[in-house]
Design a protein around this motif. Structure first.
Motif, PDB file in Angstrom:
ATOM      1  N   ILE A  26       0.913  -1.160   0.095  1.00  0.00           N
ATOM      2  CA  ILE A  26      -0.007  -0.011   0.136  1.00  0.00           C
ATOM      3  C   ILE A  26       0.707   1.159  -0.117  1.00  0.00           C
ATOM      4  O   ILE A  26       0.669   2.245  -0.573  1.00  0.00           O
ATOM      5  CB  ILE A  26      -0.881   0.133   1.314  1.00  0.00           C
ATOM      6  N   MET A  27       1.981   1.247   0.854  1.00  0.00           N
ATOM      7  CA  MET A  27       3.018   2.314   0.908  1.00  0.00           C
ATOM      8  C   MET A  27       3.460   2.688  -0.284  1.00  0.00           C
ATOM      9  O   MET A  27       3.616   4.082  -0.932  1.00  0.00           O
ATOM     10  CB  MET A  27       3.994   1.966   1.765  1.00  0.00           C
ATOM     11  N   GLU A  28       3.584   1.808  -1.483  1.00  0.00           N
ATOM     12  CA  GLU A  28       4.367   2.029  -2.690  1.00  0.00           C
ATOM     13  C   GLU A  28       3.183   2.205  -3.820  1.00  0.00           C
ATOM     14  O   GLU A  28       3.970   2.716  -4.877  1.00  0.00           O
ATOM     15  CB  GLU A  28       5.414   0.695  -3.052  1.00  0.00           C
ATOM     16  N   LEU A  29       2.099   1.922  -3.596  1.00  0.00           N
ATOM     17  CA  LEU A  29       1.156   2.129  -4.793  1.00  0.00           C
ATOM     18  C   LEU A  29       0.754   3.682  -4.993  1.00  0.00           C
ATOM     19  O   LEU A  29       0.905   4.299  -4.097  1.00  0.00           O
ATOM     20  CB  LEU A  29      -0.054   1.449  -4.550  1.00  0.00           C
ATOM     21  N   PRO A  30       0.616   3.956  -6.240  1.00  0.00           N
ATOM     22  CA  PRO A  30       0.227   5.612  -6.440  1.00  0.00           C
ATOM     23  C   PRO A  30      -1.217   5.693  -5.778  1.00  0.00           C
ATOM     24  O   PRO A  30      -1.782   4.555  -5.474  1.00  0.00           O
ATOM     25  CB  PRO A  30       0.360   5.394  -8.043  1.00  0.00           C
ATOM     26  N   GLU A  31      -1.616   6.834  -5.583  1.00  0.00           N
ATOM     27  CA  GLU A  31      -2.617   7.134  -4.731  1.00  0.00           C
ATOM     28  C   GLU A  31      -4.073   6.485  -5.182  1.00  0.00           C
ATOM     29  O   GLU A  31      -4.733   5.964  -4.358  1.00  0.00           O
ATOM     30  CB  GLU A  31      -2.975   8.700  -4.384  1.00  0.00           C
ATOM     31  N   ALA A 136       7.976  -2.768  -3.225  1.00  0.00           N
ATOM     32  CA  ALA A 136       7.487  -3.163  -1.686  1.00  0.00           C
ATOM     33  C   ALA A 136       8.140  -4.114  -1.381  1.00  0.00           C
ATOM     34  O   ALA A 136       8.576  -3.945  -0.221  1.00  0.00           O
ATOM     35  CB  ALA A 136       5.850  -3.405  -1.885  1.00  0.00           C
ATOM     36  N   ALA A 137       8.498  -5.296  -2.189  1.00  0.00           N
ATOM     37  CA  ALA A 137       9.336  -6.432  -1.666  1.00  0.00           C
ATOM     38  C   ALA A 137      10.648  -5.840  -1.548  1.00  0.00           C
ATOM     39  O   ALA A 137      11.310  -6.114  -0.243  1.00  0.00           O
ATOM     40  CB  ALA A 137       9.244  -7.231  -2.983  1.00  0.00           C
ATOM     41  N   GLU A 138      11.482  -4.776  -2.259  1.00  0.00           N
ATOM     42  CA  GLU A 138      12.886  -4.434  -1.828  1.00  0.00           C
ATOM     43  C   GLU A 138      12.795  -3.566  -0.558  1.00  0.00           C
ATOM     44  O   GLU A 138      13.674  -3.964   0.058  1.00  0.00           O
ATOM     45  CB  GLU A 138      13.142  -3.520  -3.109  1.00  0.00           C
ATOM     46  N   GLU A 150       9.622 -12.929  -2.857  1.00  0.00           N
ATOM     47  CA  GLU A 150       9.331 -13.102  -4.231  1.00  0.00           C
ATOM     48  C   GLU A 150       7.772 -13.085  -4.452  1.00  0.00           C
ATOM     49  O   GLU A 150       7.040 -12.674  -5.373  1.00  0.00           O
ATOM     50  CB  GLU A 150       9.840 -14.503  -4.912  1.00  0.00           C
ATOM     51  N   GLY A 151       7.149 -13.587  -3.522  1.00  0.00           N
ATOM     52  CA  GLY A 151       5.732 -13.434  -3.510  1.00  0.00           C
ATOM     53  C   GLY A 151       5.036 -12.203  -3.428  1.00  0.00           C
ATOM     54  O   GLY A 151       3.996 -12.088  -4.467  1.00  0.00           O
ATOM     55  N   LEU A 152       5.568 -11.353  -2.699  1.00  0.00           N
ATOM     56  CA  LEU A 152       5.182  -9.847  -2.778  1.00  0.00           C
ATOM     57  C   LEU A 152       5.602  -9.139  -4.167  1.00  0.00           C
ATOM     58  O   LEU A 152       4.774  -8.421  -4.832  1.00  0.00           O
ATOM     59  CB  LEU A 152       5.617  -9.176  -1.571  1.00  0.00           C
TER      60      LEU A 152
END
Length: 231
Positions: A26-31, A136-138, A150-152
């Motif tokens: 959620i933090m990494e997604l655009p608004e 997000a995974a990184e 890898e799943g994320l």
């Protein structure tokens, strides 16, 4: 000769998110995708049901100080010729997180609940989604010192629906209520519910907002955007 693929062997397994993975995604997604993802993971709708969600489908439930959305069985889908998968109208029950998302969407657009540049989004699984899940995974690996997930990094939009279903089951929600909340009913339950039945379903849906590892509501703040009615 062309060998037929065994779909059960080649199909990708569902990847339900845990609450930490959800938070980083959620933090990494655009608004605009953030709001859609938060809604989707809290109500269990399919991608096109959230992309094409219309305000005219909202039904107020004054007795419970809430509302539901009733998606017509033939609403269209991606190509305009499809609709709800099981052929029935789809009742969307809002838990407290989903209500917060809906509240933040009001007055942005007169027609679409989740508009993007004044129109409905064709799909959530786009370039922005794919870049965000990898970031997000990184970020999660870097901040938590855990192995790269890898799943994320490859999480699909449909996995949000699987996440909702898995959390309902883990919370002890009955099979019948899970079927209704996930839109899996097929003629066994009508779209006409009493206030008491809706209240029971809302209570069940609210169980997915709590992280069992922390025993606290797993809510995510949503930044307000400037509201602009469609012209």
């Amino acid at each position: 000769m062309i060998a037929k693929l065994n779909e059960k062997e080649t199909a990708r397994e569902p990847y339900p998110l845990n609450f930490d993975e959800q938070r980083y995604l959620i933090m990494e997604l655009p608004e605009h995708l953030k709001r859609m993802a938060l809604f989707k993971v809290n109500v269990g709708v399919r991608e096109q049901e959230v992309c094409k969600l219309r305000w005219e489908w909202e039904v107020k439930i004054p007795e419970l100080n809430t509302s539901v959305f009733v998606v017509p069985w033939n609403f269209g889908g991606r190509d305009g010729a499809r609709g709800v998968k099981n052929g029935d109208d789809r009742v969307i029950i809002l838990n407290e997180m989903a209500k917060q998302v809906i509240s933040n969407q009001r007055e942005i657009n007169e027609e679409w609940v989740f508009p993007y540049e004044g129109r409905c989004l064709a799909r959530m699984n786009d370039h922005a989604w794919r870049k965000a899940r990898n970031r997000a995974a990184e970020r999660m690996a870097e901040e938590t010192k855990r192995p790269f997930c890898e799943g994320l990094a490859n999480v699909r939009v449909h996995d949000l629906k699987h996440t909702f279903g898995r959390r309902l089951r883990a919370a002890g929600v009955s099979h019948e209520d899970r079927q209704v909340l996930l839109g899996h009913t097929n003629g066994n339950v009508t779209t006409h519910y009493s206030a008491a039945e809706l209240s029971q379903l809302i209570d069940a849906a609210n169980k997915v907002t709590e992280d069992p590892s922390r025993k606290t509501p797993a809510l995510t703040l949503i930044r307000s955007t400037k509201r602009k009615k469609a012209t």
